[in-house]
Write a protein that holds these residues in place. Structure first.
Motif, PDB file in Angstrom:
ATOM      1  N   ARG A 111      39.686  32.718  28.108  1.00  0.00           N
ATOM      2  CA  ARG A 111      39.534  33.702  29.172  1.00  0.00           C
ATOM      3  C   ARG A 111      39.021  33.023  30.439  1.00  0.00           C
ATOM      4  O   ARG A 111      37.995  32.340  30.425  1.00  0.00           O
ATOM      5  CB  ARG A 111      38.563  34.803  28.733  1.00  0.00           C
ATOM      6  CG  ARG A 111      38.474  35.977  29.705  1.00  0.00           C
ATOM      7  CD  ARG A 111      37.608  37.080  29.131  1.00  0.00           C
ATOM      8  NE  ARG A 111      38.180  37.589  27.892  1.00  0.00           N
ATOM      9  CZ  ARG A 111      39.123  38.530  27.845  1.00  0.00           C
ATOM     10  NH1 ARG A 111      39.600  39.039  28.976  1.00  0.00           N
ATOM     11  NH2 ARG A 111      39.582  38.949  26.693  1.00  0.00           N
ATOM     12  N   LEU A 112      39.750  33.201  31.521  1.00  0.00           N
ATOM     13  CA  LEU A 112      39.417  32.566  32.796  1.00  0.00           C
ATOM     14  C   LEU A 112      39.034  33.616  33.824  1.00  0.00           C
ATOM     15  O   LEU A 112      39.503  34.767  33.772  1.00  0.00           O
ATOM     16  CB  LEU A 112      40.608  31.763  33.321  1.00  0.00           C
ATOM     17  CG  LEU A 112      41.128  30.625  32.432  1.00  0.00           C
ATOM     18  CD1 LEU A 112      42.413  30.058  33.033  1.00  0.00           C
ATOM     19  CD2 LEU A 112      40.092  29.532  32.267  1.00  0.00           C
ATOM     20  N   SER A 113      38.207  33.209  34.781  1.00  0.00           N
ATOM     21  CA  SER A 113      37.928  34.083  35.913  1.00  0.00           C
ATOM     22  C   SER A 113      39.169  34.185  36.789  1.00  0.00           C
ATOM     23  O   SER A 113      40.097  33.364  36.683  1.00  0.00           O
ATOM     24  CB  SER A 113      36.758  33.533  36.730  1.00  0.00           C
ATOM     25  OG  SER A 113      37.126  32.302  37.354  1.00  0.00           O
ATOM     26  N   ALA A 114      39.200  35.167  37.671  1.00  0.00           N
ATOM     27  CA  ALA A 114      40.352  35.363  38.547  1.00  0.00           C
ATOM     28  C   ALA A 114      40.573  34.140  39.429  1.00  0.00           C
ATOM     29  O   ALA A 114      41.706  33.680  39.615  1.00  0.00           O
ATOM     30  CB  ALA A 114      40.163  36.616  39.401  1.00  0.00           C
ATOM     31  N   ASN A 115      39.497  33.587  39.969  1.00  0.00           N
ATOM     32  CA  ASN A 115      39.640  32.419  40.841  1.00  0.00           C
ATOM     33  C   ASN A 115      40.126  31.195  40.074  1.00  0.00           C
ATOM     34  O   ASN A 115      40.970  30.436  40.565  1.00  0.00           O
ATOM     35  CB  ASN A 115      38.307  32.108  41.522  1.00  0.00           C
ATOM     36  CG  ASN A 115      38.081  32.958  42.757  1.00  0.00           C
ATOM     37  OD1 ASN A 115      38.584  34.072  42.837  1.00  0.00           O
ATOM     38  ND2 ASN A 115      37.318  32.459  43.697  1.00  0.00           N
ATOM     39  N   ALA A 116      39.595  30.984  38.876  1.00  0.00           N
ATOM     40  CA  ALA A 116      40.020  29.833  38.079  1.00  0.00           C
ATOM     41  C   ALA A 116      41.493  29.944  37.701  1.00  0.00           C
ATOM     42  O   ALA A 116      42.251  28.967  37.778  1.00  0.00           O
ATOM     43  CB  ALA A 116      39.158  29.709  36.824  1.00  0.00           C
ATOM     44  N   ILE A 174      45.261  39.591  41.246  1.00  0.00           N
ATOM     45  CA  ILE A 174      44.328  39.622  40.124  1.00  0.00           C
ATOM     46  C   ILE A 174      42.886  39.688  40.635  1.00  0.00           C
ATOM     47  O   ILE A 174      41.946  39.331  39.925  1.00  0.00           O
ATOM     48  CB  ILE A 174      44.508  38.403  39.199  1.00  0.00           C
ATOM     49  CG1 ILE A 174      44.341  37.089  39.975  1.00  0.00           C
ATOM     50  CG2 ILE A 174      45.867  38.447  38.500  1.00  0.00           C
ATOM     51  CD1 ILE A 174      44.326  35.854  39.090  1.00  0.00           C
ATOM     52  N   SER A 175      42.743  40.130  41.895  1.00  0.00           N
ATOM     53  CA  SER A 175      41.423  40.353  42.502  1.00  0.00           C
ATOM     54  C   SER A 175      40.623  39.081  42.701  1.00  0.00           C
ATOM     55  O   SER A 175      39.383  39.096  42.646  1.00  0.00           O
ATOM     56  CB  SER A 175      40.602  41.353  41.667  1.00  0.00           C
ATOM     57  OG  SER A 175      41.275  42.588  41.574  1.00  0.00           O
ATOM     58  N   ALA A 176      41.291  37.962  42.928  1.00  0.00           N
ATOM     59  CA  ALA A 176      40.582  36.739  43.297  1.00  0.00           C
ATOM     60  C   ALA A 176      39.976  36.922  44.683  1.00  0.00           C
ATOM     61  O   ALA A 176      40.508  37.654  45.522  1.00  0.00           O
ATOM     62  CB  ALA A 176      41.527  35.544  43.284  1.00  0.00           C
ATOM     63  N   THR A 177      38.854  36.277  44.917  1.00  0.00           N
ATOM     64  CA  THR A 177      38.143  36.465  46.185  1.00  0.00           C
ATOM     65  C   THR A 177      38.742  35.564  47.254  1.00  0.00           C
ATOM     66  O   THR A 177      38.333  34.417  47.437  1.00  0.00           O
ATOM     67  CB  THR A 177      36.644  36.146  46.006  1.00  0.00           C
ATOM     68  OG1 THR A 177      36.513  34.823  45.474  1.00  0.00           O
ATOM     69  CG2 THR A 177      35.984  37.130  45.052  1.00  0.00           C
ATOM     70  N   GLU A 178      39.747  36.075  47.964  1.00  0.00           N
ATOM     71  CA  GLU A 178      40.359  35.331  49.063  1.00  0.00           C
ATOM     72  C   GLU A 178      40.687  36.301  50.183  1.00  0.00           C
ATOM     73  O   GLU A 178      40.311  37.482  50.127  1.00  0.00           O
ATOM     74  CB  GLU A 178      41.571  34.540  48.581  1.00  0.00           C
ATOM     75  CG  GLU A 178      42.572  35.294  47.761  1.00  0.00           C
ATOM     76  CD  GLU A 178      43.476  36.143  48.607  1.00  0.00           C
ATOM     77  OE1 GLU A 178      44.121  35.609  49.502  1.00  0.00           O
ATOM     78  OE2 GLU A 178      43.525  37.354  48.369  1.00  0.00           O
ATOM     79  N   LEU A 179      41.358  35.824  51.220  1.00  0.00           N
ATOM     80  CA  LEU A 179      41.510  36.578  52.457  1.00  0.00           C
ATOM     81  C   LEU A 179      42.275  37.876  52.272  1.00  0.00           C
ATOM     82  O   LEU A 179      41.856  38.933  52.776  1.00  0.00           O
ATOM     83  CB  LEU A 179      42.193  35.696  53.503  1.00  0.00           C
ATOM     84  CG  LEU A 179      42.462  36.338  54.865  1.00  0.00           C
ATOM     85  CD1 LEU A 179      41.189  36.884  55.474  1.00  0.00           C
ATOM     86  CD2 LEU A 179      43.122  35.327  55.793  1.00  0.00           C
ATOM     87  N   THR A 180      43.408  37.841  51.593  1.00  0.00           N
ATOM     88  CA  THR A 180      44.197  39.057  51.426  1.00  0.00           C
ATOM     89  C   THR A 180      43.437  40.112  50.630  1.00  0.00           C
ATOM     90  O   THR A 180      43.500  41.310  50.936  1.00  0.00           O
ATOM     91  CB  THR A 180      45.534  38.738  50.735  1.00  0.00           C
ATOM     92  OG1 THR A 180      46.238  37.762  51.498  1.00  0.00           O
ATOM     93  CG2 THR A 180      46.395  39.984  50.606  1.00  0.00           C
ATOM     94  N   ALA A 181      42.709  39.676  49.602  1.00  0.00           N
ATOM     95  CA  ALA A 181      41.898  40.610  48.823  1.00  0.00           C
ATOM     96  C   ALA A 181      40.796  41.210  49.688  1.00  0.00           C
ATOM     97  O   ALA A 181      40.489  42.410  49.580  1.00  0.00           O
ATOM     98  CB  ALA A 181      41.302  39.905  47.613  1.00  0.00           C
TER      99      ALA A 181
END
Length: 239
Positions: free
Chosen positions: A86-91, A168-175
């Motif tokens: 199981r990985l985080s969204a960012n990973a 997948i709700s990664a913390t980046e600009l579009t999100a």
């Protein structure tokens, strides 16, 4: 009634956009470093390795170049937990983008390596250059000069393509833009600001790539330029 533009609610949350832009740079930077490393190993493996390795790397390249990045991202984020990983969204986003870039950079780098004639390498050795000098001046620099526009273009696409990690709700600009839009309900204004930030980042990096190109290919000359000229001449007639 005409739509009234109002950027004030979006500007009040501008720090979230800047944080998202910073996270995009981090995510893209990590993915690019990993992707280029994969590309170097893949290109060398395909050009210098045994046939089975060439075929294995070729299968990886075809798989990732012929499926959408979004599908790859979903398979990694939602599929790996089924095998206990199981990985985080960012990973998950970093891995997906890196593997995708690795497939494209493998072929870009392989094209550069194959563009250098074997006779030119042999000529460099015949003229007394060390293997390190041959690799540096006869292989790497000319090959990089050939593929530099394609490679930097692919890196720019990687920066922009990282926006898909918002799925997948990664913390980046579009999100970050999506969160602001859901708070302010100013969709047009929010994503206009997001687009401007992406354009600013893209042009900044293109300028950096241009400066690097100047440094590598126009200002930096090898210590024995006569040897390089002799290599070109000898490689045309054979050693």
């Amino acid at each position: 009634m005409a739509y009234q533009m109002n950027f004030a609610p979006v500007m009040a949350l501008a720090p979230q956009l800047f944080e998202g832009a910073f996270n995009t740079l981090i995510l893209s930077g990590q993915s690019i470093v990993a992707g280029i490393a994969i590309g170097v190993v893949g290109a060398v493996g395909r050009t210098e390795g045994p046939r089975w390795l060439d075929r294995a790397i070729g299968a990886y390249v075809e798989l990732f170049r012929n499926t959408p990045l979004l599908v790859q991202l979903f398979l990694i984020f939602f599929g790996l937990p089924y095998i206990g990983l199981r990985l985080s969204a960012n990973a998950a986003a970093i891995i997906a983008v890196a593997l995708n870039l690795g497939a494209y950079s493998t072929e870009i780098l392989r094209a550069g390596l194959q563009a250098i004639p074997r006779t030119q390498i042999e000529a460099g050795l015949a003229l007394g250059m060390s293997r390190l000098q041959v690799v540096r001046y006869v292989v790497i620099v000319p090959a990089l000069r050939i593929i530099y526009p394609a490679l930097t273009g692919q890196l720019t696409l990687t920066l922009l393509g990282s926006s898909i990690a918002s799925a997948i709700s990664a913390t980046e600009l579009t999100a970050a833009g999506a969160r602001i839009e859901s708070t302010t309900f100013r969709s047009l204004e929010t994503f206009l600001c997001v687009a401007v930030i992406y354009i600013a980042m893209t042009f900044t990096f293109r300028f950096i790539y241009w400066l690097i190109g100047l440094l590598l290919f126009r200002r930096k000359a090898p210590p024995k330029p006569s040897l390089i000229a002799d290599i070109s001449e000898i490689s045309r007639v054979g050693v």
